[in-house]
Design an enzyme around this catalytic site. Structure first.
Site, short mmCIF file in Angstrom:
data_model
loop_
_atom_site.label_atom_id
_atom_site.label_comp_id
_atom_site.label_asym_id
_atom_site.label_seq_id
_atom_site.Cartn_x
_atom_site.Cartn_y
_atom_site.Cartn_z
N CYS A 2 -121.19 -2.19 -56.37
CA CYS A 2 -120.63 -2.64 -55.09
C CYS A 2 -121.71 -3.07 -54.11
CB CYS A 2 -119.82 -1.53 -54.45
SG CYS A 2 -118.49 -0.94 -55.48
N ARG A 27 -125.35 -8.31 -57.78
CA ARG A 27 -125.20 -6.90 -58.12
C ARG A 27 -124.05 -6.68 -59.11
NH1 ARG A 27 -127.76 -3.48 -54.44
NH2 ARG A 27 -126.32 -1.80 -54.86
N TRP A 75 -117.08 -3.42 -57.48
CA TRP A 75 -117.15 -3.30 -58.95
C TRP A 75 -116.21 -2.16 -59.28
CZ3 TRP A 75 -118.49 0.08 -62.90
CH2 TRP A 75 -118.81 -0.51 -64.13
N ASN A 101 -119.37 2.43 -51.49
CA ASN A 101 -120.03 2.27 -52.79
C ASN A 101 -120.24 3.66 -53.35
OD1 ASN A 101 -121.62 1.68 -54.98
ND2 ASN A 101 -123.41 1.02 -53.80
N GLY A 102 -119.83 3.90 -54.58
CA GLY A 102 -119.99 5.22 -55.19
C GLY A 102 -118.66 5.74 -55.71
N GLU A 484 -135.47 -4.65 -77.00
CA GLU A 484 -135.29 -5.44 -75.78
C GLU A 484 -134.70 -6.82 -76.11
OE1 GLU A 484 -135.11 -4.87 -72.80
OE2 GLU A 484 -135.57 -6.70 -71.73
N LYS A 488 -131.11 -8.12 -74.62
CA LYS A 488 -130.96 -9.37 -73.87
C LYS A 488 -129.84 -10.22 -74.48
CE LYS A 488 -132.81 -8.76 -70.70
NZ LYS A 488 -133.58 -7.62 -70.51
N GLU A 491 -126.28 -8.63 -73.81
CA GLU A 491 -125.77 -8.70 -72.44
C GLU A 491 -125.52 -10.14 -71.98
OE1 GLU A 491 -128.37 -7.08 -69.40
OE2 GLU A 491 -130.13 -7.62 -70.56
N HIS A 507 -133.77 2.30 -95.07
CA HIS A 507 -132.97 3.51 -94.89
C HIS A 507 -131.57 3.17 -94.39
CE1 HIS A 507 -136.48 5.94 -95.70
NE2 HIS A 507 -137.15 5.14 -94.88
N LYS A 609 -126.04 -5.29 -61.55
CA LYS A 609 -127.49 -5.29 -61.51
C LYS A 609 -128.05 -3.88 -61.39
CE LYS A 609 -131.65 -6.95 -61.32
NZ LYS A 609 -132.25 -7.24 -62.63
C1 F6R Z 1 -130.99 -5.16 -68.81
C2 F6R Z 1 -131.04 -4.50 -67.53
C3 F6R Z 1 -130.59 -3.10 -67.47
C4 F6R Z 1 -131.49 -2.29 -66.52
C5 F6R Z 1 -130.94 -0.87 -66.36
C6 F6R Z 1 -131.85 -0.01 -65.50
O1 F6R Z 1 -131.46 -6.47 -68.73
O2 F6R Z 1 -131.41 -5.07 -66.55
O3 F6R Z 1 -130.55 -2.50 -68.72
O4 F6R Z 1 -132.78 -2.27 -67.03
O5 F6R Z 1 -129.67 -0.91 -65.78
O6 F6R Z 1 -131.98 -0.55 -64.22
P1 F6R Z 1 -133.13 -0.09 -63.26
O7 F6R Z 1 -134.42 -0.51 -63.87
O8 F6R Z 1 -132.85 -0.74 -61.96
O9 F6R Z 1 -133.04 1.42 -63.19
#
Ligand code: F6R
Length: 614
Positions: A2, A27, A75, A101-102, A484, A488, A491, A507, A609
């Site tokens: 949010c 966000r 959200w 928010n929360g 990673e 990527k 997502e 394995h 985000k």
């Molecule tokens: C993936 C991504 C998320 C963040 C995760 C942690 O591309 O951005 O996996 O890495 O939500 O976020 P932070 O680093 O803000 O704690």
């Protein structure tokens, strides 16, 4: 998650608030709304879906002009993302509006109590209860700040609340527990927001709000008190980036811009940390060298991409600093019984500094007296405030949901910490640390070189847009890079993608290999003979079973050529630093493939985000 915006000043509040919401879109959200106070009356508008729906509603039915307003991007947690559940929520009389928010964990009890007391609640949200509770408290509290303070005392869970009341049309009240909230200080105007991006076009002067604080915002001043009503000490700071950093600057997507910014972000994160004599100085460390010498174990906690940076840190810390290092997902760490002591250093990595699981893990470690070091990209966020020391990554604002430049700068930060530990603990000679630091200083140039050669990667990505699954393999620090790369792709392209340690192939995962399956393999530098040759064998094994091999290897590595359907060459760098150059093609690959599928790479579906709830 949010996004919250509050404004009071002389400008048309609707414009400021909606513009602020637009800057918080990154966000992640699924509905949006605003409330304005004008001539002692409250007007609200809210719509499910993206901001464009709210803008349309506001154009069709403009609210009366006002100079005080609040806005929210939601959200969904409690109740589906529809118009009814969108914030702001109002009380029975339509005199109080609240955004939040929360998650209010005891909302069911509060709601039942309110309904019994005659209130009519119109949404499925936990938030609406707060508007009605404030309505009740206002009968005796005298003012909105006191009413909000009393209500906060009754709430359980995480919440940032912002409330306005027709009875005091020049006042916006904010309350913060666990979820982010910052104040923007202007000239004859003031702002509240989930992060500074919302008001950066108006002011770069900000105030951090601490846990359990209430802020009263008027056009001519800001007052901060604790939930106990006592005046609170506040920390003012100046944001060191401007509005252009939060704009696309000619790129189609923020993600493209942020990938391109990586050489500069890496350079900025190194800036000022390498002395003329090659010794490292980490000013914000705030943990003394003596304390660092007493550390006997390191635990790194983080989520998502930041967790992958932690996995790479383990190799660097164990190799350079000779310290045992564990890496754990923050969401798991806090629910087991980790063995910590005063000599344990817990490193929490978080781009946003607001990820709830990371913060909870941090507090769990604090209770057990561990030393706490944060790696964070956002000045004014919660993580640095709650740690003993901090190393900021100077990536600048990261707006795209998928982390790119923040990841590379997190890697730089963990390398700096590992080398700093080696320096103060004497596990490496000064000239060895110096030599590695010199190599680190060349990384912006190496990353730039990778970026200059990405066209074939983009072509490859477009050609694979019809695939359903891609596997990623790596060894040593290449394993987290494989994780990673897979994250990527998941997502952004919503594809099945998995990262595996190449040594684990036989394995289990090798059963997945079938004709034409794209498999990306991250090959270590040739200098690590054993690992290099083993992974070349792995490539042959999967190719023999029909995999389409996409091999990332250092330039000049001719040994992989016969087994690579596609070869992506990256500059030769030392093994531990290789993730800085091997991750970049995977970012470009995922971004291009997702774009080819028509996805919005800045705001992938279902994602936020910063994950500010559990
Ligand atoms: C993936 C991504 C998320 C963040 C995760 C942690 O591309 O951005 O996996 O890495 O939500 O976020 P932070 O680093 O803000 O704690």
């Amino acid at each position: 998650m949010c996004g919250i915006v509050g404004y009071v000043g002389a400008k048309p509040a609707l414009d400021v608030v909606v513009e602020g919401l637009a800057r918080l879109e990154y966000r992640g959200y699924d509905s949006a709304g605003v409330a304005l106070l004008s001539d002692g009356r409250l007007a609200t508008a809210k719509r499910a879906g993206k901001l464009i729906n709210l803008r349309k509603a506001l154009t069709e039915s403009p609210p009366p002009a006002g100079t005080l307003g609040i806005g929210h991007t939601r959200w969904a947690t409690h109740g589906p993302p529809n118009d009814r559940n969108a914030h702001p929520h109002t009380d029975c009389g339509g005199t109080v509006a609240v955004i939040h928010n929360g998650i209010i964990e005891n909302f069911a009890t509060l709601r039942a109590e309110l309904e019994e007391g005659g209130h009519t609640l119109r949404s499925d949200t936990d938030t609406e209860a707060v508007a009605h509770l404030i309505e009740d408290e206002l009968k005796t509290a005298g003012d909105l700040a006191e009413a909000t303070r009393r209500v906060c005392g009754r709430l359980e869970g995480a919440f940032t609340l912002v409330a306005v009341h027709t009875g005091d049309p020049g006042l916006v009240v904010g309350a913060r527990r666990n979820s982010p909230l910052v104040v923007g200080v202007g000239d004859g105007e003031n702002f509240l927001a989930s992060d500074v991006a919302a008001f950066i076009a108006h002011t770069r002067d900000a105030i951090e709000l601490g846990q359990d604080q209430i802020v009263e915002l008027r056009a001519d001043g800001v007052t901060v008190t604790g939930f106990d009503g006592l005046p609170a000490e506040v920390k003012e700071y100046h944001v060191d980036w401007d509005v252009s950093a939060a704009e696309k600057g000619g790129y189609d997507y923020f993600m493209l811009k942020e990938i391109a910014e990586q050489p500069r972000a890496v350079a900025d994160t190194l800036l000022g940390r390498i002395g003329a004599d090659g010794r490292l100085t980490l000013d914000e460390m705030r943990i003394s060298d003596q304390e660092l010498r007493e550390v006997d174990k390191i635990i790194i906690v983080a989520c998502g991409t930041s967790f992958h940076a932690g996995l790479i840190a383990k190799y660097a810390i164990e190799h350079w600093a000779g310290l045992p290092c564990e890496v754990e997902l923050a969401s798991e760490f806090r629910y087991r019984d980790p063995i910590l002591s005063r000599s344990t250093l817990v490193i929490v990595i978080s781009q946003s500094g607001e990820t709830m699981d990371a913060l909870m893990a941090l507090r769990h470690a604090r209770e057990q007296h561990a030393k706490l070091l944060g790696i964070c990209n956002v000045n004014g966020s919660t993580l640095p405030r709650e740690c003993d020391g901090v190393l900021y990554t100077h990536a600048g604002p990261e707006i795209a949901v998928a982390s790119t430049k923040a990841f590379l700068t997190q890697l730089v930060a963990v390398y700096l910490i590992a080398l700093y530990l080696a320096q103060v603990r004497g596990t490496k000679w000064g000239d060895e640390v110096f030599a590695m630091v010199q190599l680190l200083a060349q990384m912006p140039e190496k990353v730039e070189k990778v970026l200059e050669t990405m066209e074939p990667v983009r072509e490859l990505a477009r050609s694979l847009a019809g695939e359903h699954c891609v596997l990623f393999l790596g060894r040593h620090v290449g394993f987290p890079v494989a994780l990673e790369g897979a994250l990527k792709l998941k997502e952004l392209a919503y594809m099945h993608a998995e990262g595996f340690a190449a040594g684990e192939l036989k394995h289990g995962p090798i059963a997945l290999i079938e004709d034409g399956l794209p498999v990306v393999v991250v090959v270590p530098p040739r200098v690590r003979d054993v690992l290099h040759d083993k992974i070349v064998s792995n490539i042959q094994e999967i190719r023999a079973r029909g995999a389409r091999t996409i091999v990332i290897a250092e330039e000049g590595d001719t040994s992989v050529e016969p087994y690579a359907d596609t070869l992506i060459s990256v500059p030769a760098v030392p093994t531990l630093l290789q993730p800085l150059v091997t991750t970049v093609p995977l970012q470009v690959f995922a971004c291009e493939l997702a774009t080819a599928k028509g996805h919005d790479v800045d705001q992938p579906r279902n994602l936020a985000k910063s994950v500010t709830v559990e």
